[in-house]
Design an enzyme around this catalytic site. Structure first.
Site, PDB file in Angstrom:
ATOM      1  N   GLY A  36       0.856  -1.192   0.000  1.00  0.00           N
ATOM      2  CA  GLY A  36       0.000   0.000   0.000  1.00  0.00           C
ATOM      3  C   GLY A  36       0.881   1.227   0.000  1.00  0.00           C
ATOM      4  O   GLY A  36       2.040   1.154   0.401  1.00  0.00           O
ATOM      5  N   ASN A  38       2.037   5.214   1.098  1.00  0.00           N
ATOM      6  CA  ASN A  38       2.281   5.790   2.418  1.00  0.00           C
ATOM      7  C   ASN A  38       0.964   6.108   3.130  1.00  0.00           C
ATOM      8  O   ASN A  38       0.045   6.662   2.524  1.00  0.00           O
ATOM      9  CB  ASN A  38       3.102   7.081   2.319  1.00  0.00           C
ATOM     10  CG  ASN A  38       4.520   6.812   1.852  1.00  0.00           C
ATOM     11  OD1 ASN A  38       4.972   7.358   0.882  1.00  0.00           O
ATOM     12  ND2 ASN A  38       5.213   5.935   2.528  1.00  0.00           N
ATOM     13  N   GLY A  39       0.918   5.736   4.393  1.00  0.00           N
ATOM     14  CA  GLY A  39      -0.258   6.071   5.204  1.00  0.00           C
ATOM     15  C   GLY A  39      -1.451   5.158   4.984  1.00  0.00           C
ATOM     16  O   GLY A  39      -2.550   5.423   5.487  1.00  0.00           O
ATOM     17  N   SER A  40      -1.253   4.036   4.263  1.00  0.00           N
ATOM     18  CA  SER A  40      -2.398   3.158   3.981  1.00  0.00           C
ATOM     19  C   SER A  40      -2.739   2.249   5.168  1.00  0.00           C
ATOM     20  O   SER A  40      -3.774   1.589   5.155  1.00  0.00           O
ATOM     21  CB  SER A  40      -2.129   2.314   2.725  1.00  0.00           C
ATOM     22  OG  SER A  40      -0.919   1.607   2.866  1.00  0.00           O
ATOM     23  N   GLY A  41      -1.841   2.184   6.161  1.00  0.00           N
ATOM     24  CA  GLY A  41      -2.149   1.399   7.363  1.00  0.00           C
ATOM     25  C   GLY A  41      -1.298   0.152   7.539  1.00  0.00           C
ATOM     26  O   GLY A  41      -1.532  -0.645   8.453  1.00  0.00           O
ATOM     27  N   LYS A  42      -0.258  -0.012   6.717  1.00  0.00           N
ATOM     28  CA  LYS A  42       0.552  -1.236   6.743  1.00  0.00           C
ATOM     29  C   LYS A  42       1.230  -1.451   8.111  1.00  0.00           C
ATOM     30  O   LYS A  42       1.144  -2.525   8.688  1.00  0.00           O
ATOM     31  CB  LYS A  42       1.633  -1.192   5.641  1.00  0.00           C
ATOM     32  CG  LYS A  42       1.102  -0.961   4.240  1.00  0.00           C
ATOM     33  CD  LYS A  42       2.211  -0.974   3.209  1.00  0.00           C
ATOM     34  CE  LYS A  42       3.250   0.116   3.377  1.00  0.00           C
ATOM     35  NZ  LYS A  42       2.739   1.487   3.179  1.00  0.00           N
ATOM     36  N   SER A  43       1.922  -0.401   8.585  1.00  0.00           N
ATOM     37  CA  SER A  43       2.658  -0.560   9.850  1.00  0.00           C
ATOM     38  C   SER A  43       1.708  -0.723  11.021  1.00  0.00           C
ATOM     39  O   SER A  43       2.000  -1.468  11.968  1.00  0.00           O
ATOM     40  CB  SER A  43       3.561   0.646  10.105  1.00  0.00           C
ATOM     41  OG  SER A  43       4.598   0.632   9.175  1.00  0.00           O
ATOM     42  N   GLU A 163       8.889  -3.198   6.584  1.00  0.00           N
ATOM     43  CA  GLU A 163       9.777  -2.362   5.759  1.00  0.00           C
ATOM     44  C   GLU A 163      11.244  -2.650   6.096  1.00  0.00           C
ATOM     45  O   GLU A 163      12.064  -1.731   6.157  1.00  0.00           O
ATOM     46  CB  GLU A 163       9.480  -0.868   5.975  1.00  0.00           C
ATOM     47  CG  GLU A 163       8.059  -0.454   5.641  1.00  0.00           C
ATOM     48  CD  GLU A 163       7.844  -0.103   4.176  1.00  0.00           C
ATOM     49  OE1 GLU A 163       8.761  -0.335   3.381  1.00  0.00           O
ATOM     50  OE2 GLU A 163       6.747   0.361   3.849  1.00  0.00           O
TER      51      GLU A 163
HETATM   52  N1  LIG Z   1       1.000   7.207  16.378  1.00  0.00           N
HETATM   53  C1  LIG Z   1       0.021   7.642  15.570  1.00  0.00           C
HETATM   54  N2  LIG Z   1      -0.953   8.484  16.014  1.00  0.00           N
HETATM   55  C2  LIG Z   1      -1.952   8.878  15.205  1.00  0.00           C
HETATM   56  N3  LIG Z   1      -2.090   8.516  13.912  1.00  0.00           N
HETATM   57  C3  LIG Z   1      -1.139   7.699  13.413  1.00  0.00           C
HETATM   58  C4  LIG Z   1      -0.053   7.223  14.198  1.00  0.00           C
HETATM   59  N4  LIG Z   1       0.730   6.414  13.427  1.00  0.00           N
HETATM   60  C5  LIG Z   1       0.141   6.388  12.212  1.00  0.00           C
HETATM   61  N5  LIG Z   1      -0.976   7.149  12.199  1.00  0.00           N
HETATM   62  C6  LIG Z   1      -1.902   7.353  11.063  1.00  0.00           C
HETATM   63  O1  LIG Z   1      -2.469   6.087  10.731  1.00  0.00           O
HETATM   64  C7  LIG Z   1      -2.562   5.943   9.319  1.00  0.00           C
HETATM   65  C8  LIG Z   1      -1.802   4.678   8.883  1.00  0.00           C
HETATM   66  O2  LIG Z   1      -0.404   4.869   9.168  1.00  0.00           O
HETATM   67  P1  LIG Z   1       0.668   3.705   8.975  1.00  0.00           P
HETATM   68  O3  LIG Z   1       1.957   4.213   9.529  1.00  0.00           O
HETATM   69  O4  LIG Z   1       0.123   2.447   9.512  1.00  0.00           O
HETATM   70  O5  LIG Z   1       0.716   3.631   7.393  1.00  0.00           O
HETATM   71  P2  LIG Z   1       1.811   2.930   6.466  1.00  0.00           P
HETATM   72  O6  LIG Z   1       1.058   2.335   5.332  1.00  0.00           O
HETATM   73  O7  LIG Z   1       2.657   2.020   7.276  1.00  0.00           O
HETATM   74  O8  LIG Z   1       2.649   4.175   5.973  1.00  0.00           O
HETATM   75  P3  LIG Z   1       4.219   4.267   5.543  1.00  0.00           P
HETATM   76  O9  LIG Z   1       4.367   3.510   4.254  1.00  0.00           O
HETATM   77  O10 LIG Z   1       4.399   5.735   5.365  1.00  0.00           O
HETATM   78  O11 LIG Z   1       5.019   3.693   6.684  1.00  0.00           O
HETATM   79  C9  LIG Z   1      -2.013   7.235   8.708  1.00  0.00           C
HETATM   80  O12 LIG Z   1      -3.099   8.081   8.435  1.00  0.00           O
HETATM   81  C10 LIG Z   1      -1.157   7.810   9.825  1.00  0.00           C
HETATM   82  O13 LIG Z   1      -1.124   9.213   9.755  1.00  0.00           O
END
Ligand SMILES: Nc1ncnc2c1ncn2[C@@H]1O[C@H](COP(=O)(O)OP(=O)(O)OP(=O)(O)O)[C@@H](O)[C@H]1O
Length: 274
Positions: A36, A38-43, A163
């Site tokens: 997904g 950036n920011g899609s929720g993977k982590s 990642e």
């Molecule tokens: N500690 C937090 N507090 C509030 N919102 C958060 C927090 N961590 C992530 N988010 C939000 O949750 C959503 C998913 O974030 P997440 O880091 O899971 O995405 P991701 O797919 O892993 O992104 P990336 O590829 O950038 O690491 C995003 O909108 C992010 O802004």
């Protein structure tokens, strides 16, 4: 091995869910790649899988443990290991051996058994000869392999790589990807979190996320041939897939390929035939 049922997760104070109504299962020995932008929720999903985050609603069961159970959280963490993006943040000891032994010491494993498992794990991850090295002097790929060796020493059922190749150069990246195949051959269930499509081609299934929701959960071949899904998720097919499709569109009869190696083989066969 992993069962996620109607999982939603909202960060404290946030106005919307970071994960919304996610459902999927992963069988023992399978490799699931979560993709997904950036920011899609993977982590966030990765941290839900080993109980670092608990569901706002729905359930997550990993290696037989419900992540919400306080009584089994330590067993869960031992069975479900996690490697993060930055290798420097994961190494704690002054030698490779001590680092690999760290988790076993915390788990109270008896000394002789610990020595045996450290040795095996170091060998499995191709680190033999580096036992006395200082972890901070190793390359990025070697550091990630030390982190993986520490996890493998605990004999986990599931390894999640969040990642884990993102900060590595191409050599380090291929070292870690090769290790994923090694772990898989040993029957470990693998979850990789990535936004690099080329790292997901060998997975059994892809879970594609967008804005915290599931776009699709399907084998790589199905996902990468579906332009509408890729466009919706903000992804592009791996380079080899794009080249093969461009050639097919020009009337060159190539089979579907996923990797550059498969593309080269397909082109060799094609040129021999014509
Ligand atoms: N500690 C937090 N507090 C509030 N919102 C958060 C927090 N961590 C992530 N988010 C939000 O949750 C959503 C998913 O974030 P997440 O880091 O899971 O995405 P991701 O797919 O892993 O992104 P990336 O590829 O950038 O690491 C995003 O909108 C992010 O802004």
């Amino acid at each position: 091995m992993i069962s996620v049922d109607s999982l939603s997760f909202r960060y404290q104070g946030a106005e919307q869910d970071a994960l919304h109504d996610i459902t999927f299962t992963v069988k023992k020995g399978e490799w699931l790649a979560v993709l997904g932008h950036n920011g899609s929720g993977k982590s966030t999903l990765a941290k839900c899988l080993n109980g670092l985050y608990l569901p706002s609603s729905g359930t997550v069961t990993a290696a037989g443990f419900d992540t919400r159970s306080d009584e089994t959280v330590m067993q869960l963490r031992r069975r479900v290991g996690m490697v993060f993006q930055n290798p420097d943040n994961q190494l704690v000891a002054t030698t490779v051996s001590d680092d690999v032994a760290f988790g076993l010491e915390n788990a109270g494993i008896e000394r002789e058994q610990m020595r045996k498992r450290v040795k095996e794990s170091i060998s499995l991850l191709g680190l033999t000869g580096l036992e006395a090295s200082e972890p901070h002097r190793l390359s990025g790929g070697q550091k990630q392999r030390v982190a993986l060796a520490g996890i493998m020493a605990l004999e986990p059922d599931v390894v999640i790589l969040d990642e884990a190749t993102a900060m590595l150069d191409p050599k380090g990246r291929s070292e870690v990807l090769a290790m994923i195949h090694t772990l898989r051959e040993r029957g470990v269930t693998i979850i990789t979190i990535t936004h690099d499509v080329s790292e997901a081609v060998d997975a059994d299934h892809l879970l594609v996320l967008k804005d915290g929701r599931t776009v699709t959960h399907a084998p790589p071949k199905e996902v990468f041939r579906d332009d509408a899904i890729l466009a919706h998720a903000g992804l592009v097919a791996p380079y080899a897939v794009q080249v093969a499709r461009a050639l097919q569109a020009r009337g060159i009869a190539l089979p579907d390929v996923m990797t550059e190696e498969e593309l080269v083989m397909a082109l060799c066969t094609y040129t021999q035939k014509t």
